[in-house]
Design a protein around this motif. Sequence first.
Motif, PDB file in Angstrom:
ATOM      1  N   LEU A  19      -4.103  10.074  -0.928  1.00 22.82           N
ATOM      2  CA  LEU A  19      -4.041   8.569  -1.691  1.00 22.82           C
ATOM      3  C   LEU A  19      -4.698   7.440  -2.121  1.00 22.82           C
ATOM      4  CD1 LEU A  19      -0.511   8.274   0.075  1.00 22.82           C
ATOM      5  CD2 LEU A  19      -0.967   9.018  -2.567  1.00 22.82           C
ATOM      6  N   TRP A  20      -5.732   7.636  -0.612  1.00 18.97           N
ATOM      7  CA  TRP A  20      -7.630   6.926  -0.976  1.00 18.97           C
ATOM      8  C   TRP A  20      -8.044   7.528  -0.259  1.00 18.97           C
ATOM      9  CZ3 TRP A  20      -3.220   4.989   2.051  1.00 18.97           C
ATOM     10  CH2 TRP A  20      -2.515   5.370   3.337  1.00 18.97           C
ATOM     11  N   LYS A  21      -9.433   7.210  -1.005  1.00 26.38           N
ATOM     12  CA  LYS A  21     -10.874   7.686  -0.850  1.00 26.38           C
ATOM     13  C   LYS A  21     -11.617   6.673  -0.152  1.00 26.38           C
ATOM     14  CE  LYS A  21     -13.869   9.370  -3.299  1.00 26.38           C
ATOM     15  NZ  LYS A  21     -14.152  10.271  -4.486  1.00 26.38           N
ATOM     16  N   LEU A  22     -12.228   6.371   0.454  1.00 29.03           N
ATOM     17  CA  LEU A  22     -13.535   5.405   1.204  1.00 29.03           C
ATOM     18  C   LEU A  22     -14.737   5.641   0.394  1.00 29.03           C
ATOM     19  CD1 LEU A  22     -13.880   2.822   2.571  1.00 29.03           C
ATOM     20  CD2 LEU A  22     -14.694   3.712   4.706  1.00 29.03           C
ATOM     21  N   GLU A  23     -15.292   4.554  -0.335  1.00 32.64           N
ATOM     22  CA  GLU A  23     -16.162   4.361  -1.101  1.00 32.64           C
ATOM     23  C   GLU A  23     -17.168   3.592  -0.610  1.00 32.64           C
ATOM     24  OE1 GLU A  23     -15.538   4.094  -5.943  1.00 32.64           O
ATOM     25  OE2 GLU A  23     -15.586   2.811  -5.601  1.00 32.64           O
ATOM     26  N   LYS A  24     -16.791   3.646   0.406  1.00 22.33           N
ATOM     27  CA  LYS A  24     -17.857   2.473   0.879  1.00 22.33           C
ATOM     28  C   LYS A  24     -17.304   1.800   1.847  1.00 22.33           C
ATOM     29  CE  LYS A  24     -19.494  -1.451  -2.002  1.00 22.33           C
ATOM     30  NZ  LYS A  24     -20.300  -1.949  -2.713  1.00 22.33           N
ATOM     31  N   PRO A  25     -18.382   0.489   2.863  1.00 25.47           N
ATOM     32  CA  PRO A  25     -18.021   0.149   3.894  1.00 25.47           C
ATOM     33  C   PRO A  25     -16.131  -1.229   2.898  1.00 25.47           C
ATOM     34  CG  PRO A  25     -19.072   1.203   4.698  1.00 25.47           C
ATOM     35  CD  PRO A  25     -19.328   1.146   3.334  1.00 25.47           C
ATOM     36  N   GLY A  26     -15.716  -1.759   2.849  1.00 24.35           N
ATOM     37  CA  GLY A  26     -14.733  -1.959   2.550  1.00 24.35           C
ATOM     38  C   GLY A  26     -14.633  -2.573   1.387  1.00 24.35           C
ATOM     39  N   GLN A  27     -14.363  -0.807   0.436  1.00 26.06           N
ATOM     40  CA  GLN A  27     -13.905  -0.984  -0.891  1.00 26.06           C
ATOM     41  C   GLN A  27     -12.988   0.236  -0.886  1.00 26.06           C
ATOM     42  OE1 GLN A  27     -16.661  -1.544  -3.896  1.00 26.06           O
ATOM     43  NE2 GLN A  27     -16.514   0.860  -4.605  1.00 26.06           N
ATOM     44  N   TRP A  28     -12.335   0.824  -1.348  1.00 25.87           N
ATOM     45  CA  TRP A  28     -11.652   2.306  -1.745  1.00 25.87           C
ATOM     46  C   TRP A  28     -11.186   2.252  -2.882  1.00 25.87           C
ATOM     47  CZ3 TRP A  28     -10.968  -1.400   2.458  1.00 25.87           C
ATOM     48  CH2 TRP A  28     -11.293  -0.890   3.715  1.00 25.87           C
ATOM     49  N   ILE A  29     -10.986   3.417  -2.937  1.00 31.12           N
ATOM     50  CA  ILE A  29     -10.159   4.361  -4.621  1.00 31.12           C
ATOM     51  C   ILE A  29      -9.120   5.004  -4.051  1.00 31.12           C
ATOM     52  CG2 ILE A  29     -10.449   6.369  -6.324  1.00 31.12           C
ATOM     53  CD1 ILE A  29     -12.213   4.153  -7.183  1.00 31.12           C
ATOM     54  N   VAL A  30      -7.498   4.222  -4.962  1.00 30.35           N
ATOM     55  CA  VAL A  30      -6.678   3.673  -4.129  1.00 30.35           C
ATOM     56  C   VAL A  30      -5.315   4.678  -5.381  1.00 30.35           C
ATOM     57  CG1 VAL A  30      -4.353   2.964  -2.641  1.00 30.35           C
ATOM     58  CG2 VAL A  30      -6.885   2.514  -2.575  1.00 30.35           C
ATOM     59  N   GLN A  31      -5.020   5.569  -5.358  1.00 29.88           N
ATOM     60  CA  GLN A  31      -3.665   6.074  -6.012  1.00 29.88           C
ATOM     61  C   GLN A  31      -2.739   5.110  -5.907  1.00 29.88           C
ATOM     62  OE1 GLN A  31      -4.459   8.519  -8.034  1.00 29.88           O
ATOM     63  NE2 GLN A  31      -5.826   9.497  -6.626  1.00 29.88           N
ATOM     64  N   ALA A  32      -2.377   4.504  -7.331  1.00 24.23           N
ATOM     65  CA  ALA A  32      -1.231   3.366  -6.981  1.00 24.23           C
ATOM     66  C   ALA A  32      -0.078   3.945  -6.524  1.00 24.23           C
ATOM     67  CB  ALA A  32      -1.221   3.293  -8.764  1.00 24.23           C
ATOM     68  N   ARG A  33       0.305   4.964  -6.620  1.00 25.23           N
ATOM     69  CA  ARG A  33       1.847   5.278  -5.932  1.00 25.23           C
ATOM     70  C   ARG A  33       1.175   5.425  -4.109  1.00 25.23           C
ATOM     71  NH1 ARG A  33       1.449  10.689  -3.959  1.00 25.23           N
ATOM     72  NH2 ARG A  33      -0.449  12.461  -4.888  1.00 25.23           N
ATOM     73  N   ALA A  34       0.011   5.173  -4.079  1.00 22.67           N
ATOM     74  CA  ALA A  34      -0.029   4.529  -2.472  1.00 22.67           C
ATOM     75  C   ALA A  34       0.825   3.886  -1.979  1.00 22.67           C
ATOM     76  CB  ALA A  34      -1.655   4.008  -2.008  1.00 22.67           C
ATOM     77  N   PRO A  35       1.614   3.875  -0.739  1.00 24.65           N
ATOM     78  CA  PRO A  35       2.795   3.451  -0.238  1.00 24.65           C
ATOM     79  C   PRO A  35       2.582   1.989   0.379  1.00 24.65           C
ATOM     80  CG  PRO A  35       3.228   5.419   0.664  1.00 24.65           C
ATOM     81  CD  PRO A  35       1.798   5.503  -0.199  1.00 24.65           C
ATOM     82  N   LEU A  36       2.752   0.578  -0.123  1.00 22.85           N
ATOM     83  CA  LEU A  36       1.692  -0.473   0.819  1.00 22.85           C
ATOM     84  C   LEU A  36       1.902  -0.588   2.546  1.00 22.85           C
ATOM     85  CD1 LEU A  36       3.112  -3.257  -1.274  1.00 22.85           C
ATOM     86  CD2 LEU A  36       0.818  -3.009  -0.777  1.00 22.85           C
ATOM     87  N   ASP A  37       2.927   0.026   2.695  1.00 19.98           N
ATOM     88  CA  ASP A  37       3.155   0.157   4.080  1.00 19.98           C
ATOM     89  C   ASP A  37       2.193   0.846   5.466  1.00 19.98           C
ATOM     90  OD1 ASP A  37       4.571   2.615   3.460  1.00 19.98           O
ATOM     91  OD2 ASP A  37       6.121   2.330   4.907  1.00 19.98           O
ATOM     92  N   GLU A  38       1.763   2.281   4.010  1.00 18.06           N
ATOM     93  CA  GLU A  38       0.493   3.122   5.129  1.00 18.06           C
ATOM     94  C   GLU A  38      -0.773   2.392   4.872  1.00 18.06           C
ATOM     95  OE1 GLU A  38       1.527   6.618   3.443  1.00 18.06           O
ATOM     96  OE2 GLU A  38       2.987   6.707   3.965  1.00 18.06           O
ATOM     97  N   PHE A  39      -1.534   1.748   3.581  1.00 14.51           N
ATOM     98  CA  PHE A  39      -2.727   1.455   3.147  1.00 14.51           C
ATOM     99  C   PHE A  39      -2.800   0.334   4.029  1.00 14.51           C
ATOM    100  CE2 PHE A  39      -5.147  -0.706   0.206  1.00 14.51           C
ATOM    101  CZ  PHE A  39      -6.293   0.354   0.477  1.00 14.51           C
ATOM    102  N   GLU A  40      -1.664  -0.807   4.070  1.00 17.84           N
ATOM    103  CA  GLU A  40      -2.388  -1.802   4.320  1.00 17.84           C
ATOM    104  C   GLU A  40      -3.196  -1.646   5.952  1.00 17.84           C
ATOM    105  OE1 GLU A  40       0.647  -5.685   3.318  1.00 17.84           O
ATOM    106  OE2 GLU A  40       0.963  -4.397   4.192  1.00 17.84           O
ATOM    107  N   PRO A  41      -2.286  -0.406   6.572  1.00 25.99           N
ATOM    108  CA  PRO A  41      -3.001  -0.798   8.186  1.00 25.99           C
ATOM    109  C   PRO A  41      -4.820   0.065   7.946  1.00 25.99           C
ATOM    110  CG  PRO A  41      -0.797   0.145   8.112  1.00 25.99           C
ATOM    111  CD  PRO A  41      -1.562  -0.407   6.940  1.00 25.99           C
ATOM    112  N   GLU A  42      -4.544   0.916   7.092  1.00 26.84           N
ATOM    113  CA  GLU A  42      -6.003   1.149   6.551  1.00 26.84           C
ATOM    114  C   GLU A  42      -7.097   0.265   6.473  1.00 26.84           C
ATOM    115  OE1 GLU A  42      -9.071   4.025   5.496  1.00 26.84           O
ATOM    116  OE2 GLU A  42      -7.351   4.322   6.929  1.00 26.84           O
ATOM    117  N   ILE A  43      -7.083  -0.674   5.681  1.00 23.93           N
ATOM    118  CA  ILE A  43      -7.576  -1.806   5.483  1.00 23.93           C
ATOM    119  C   ILE A  43      -8.160  -3.142   6.073  1.00 23.93           C
ATOM    120  CG2 ILE A  43      -8.009  -1.548   2.814  1.00 23.93           C
ATOM    121  CD1 ILE A  43      -6.027  -3.882   2.581  1.00 23.93           C
ATOM    122  N   GLY A  44      -6.574  -2.446   7.681  1.00 24.19           N
ATOM    123  CA  GLY A  44      -6.451  -4.194   8.354  1.00 24.19           C
ATOM    124  C   GLY A  44      -6.542  -5.339   7.976  1.00 24.19           C
TER     125      GLY A  44
END
Length: 302
Positions: free
Chosen positions: A212-237
């Motif tokens: 659902l997402w891929k880290l491009e560089k520190p602090g920047q991700w490519i994310v599928q729009a369908r990515a659940p918020l409650d899963e992506f928020e812990p990823e980015i802190g």
Amino acid sequence: MGQVADGSNSAAVPASDPEAGESSSEPQSRGLFGRIFGALGGNSDDTDTIYHDGAANSAATPVGPPGLGNLRKMRVGDVAIPKAEIVAVPITTTRDELVEVFREQGYSRLPVFKETLDSPMGLVHLKDLALGWGFGAGSGRFSLRKLLRPLLYVPPSMPIGVLLQKMQVQRIHMALVIDEYGGVDGLVTLEDLIEQVIGEIEDEHDEAEDGLWKLEKPGQWIVQARAPLDEFEPEIGMQLADPEEHGDVDTLGGLVVTQIGRVPARGEVIVAESGVEFEVVDADPRRVKRLRVRLPGVAPAE
């Protein structure tokens, strides 16, 4: 998906038939999509009905989940890509220029116009270019005019089920949406219509989604729009949505649409109050597909 790669459009044409756009006569069998439309109580003669823009089309039909009901309740204007996003070529395009456009855009069909897009002349198919001028074939002076195939011209108020049946009968898989003044207002393909019934279609040319997402560089991700918020928020802190928004939306794409009150265009950058940037990497007029999420203080890529 707009102007799409070849292969996904072939389901409505029997394998023994010529390429779409060669005939305007109705086959003996109504075909798959004629039967679908008939199952909803439609009349096969509806394809001859003229639809006029009016008050009934002043409000956009809400876009719901895929299903047969969309054939009647959705209009062409609801699914067409806007004029600004149409990729087309002038009739004066050379062979090398045409090859380059097909290579860069990845489409199998392109509208052809004279002087401006409001003066369309037809469409050019990648297959015709390849068979006529590729693989060592073709000699003499190249003429795009000789490769032209017919287009359909439809009003935005036409039900998509009627256009789907018209495309199936006439074997033309691309239509230009014409406004009340005769100008081009948008474009719709057979795949755009089918997706309203069965969901998004992806072929071998579409990018594979590895997670659902891929880290491009520190602090920047490519994310599928369908990515659940409650899963992506812990990823980015970081918390991207306040508690009230969490109750209304579940995905990252839904959060962006909710915050700005509309579907953003491809390339648009939305800056949240927290300083987080959402860059729309891929979208169509109906939904966001991929986003680039950039945390505050992270410089955009050159």
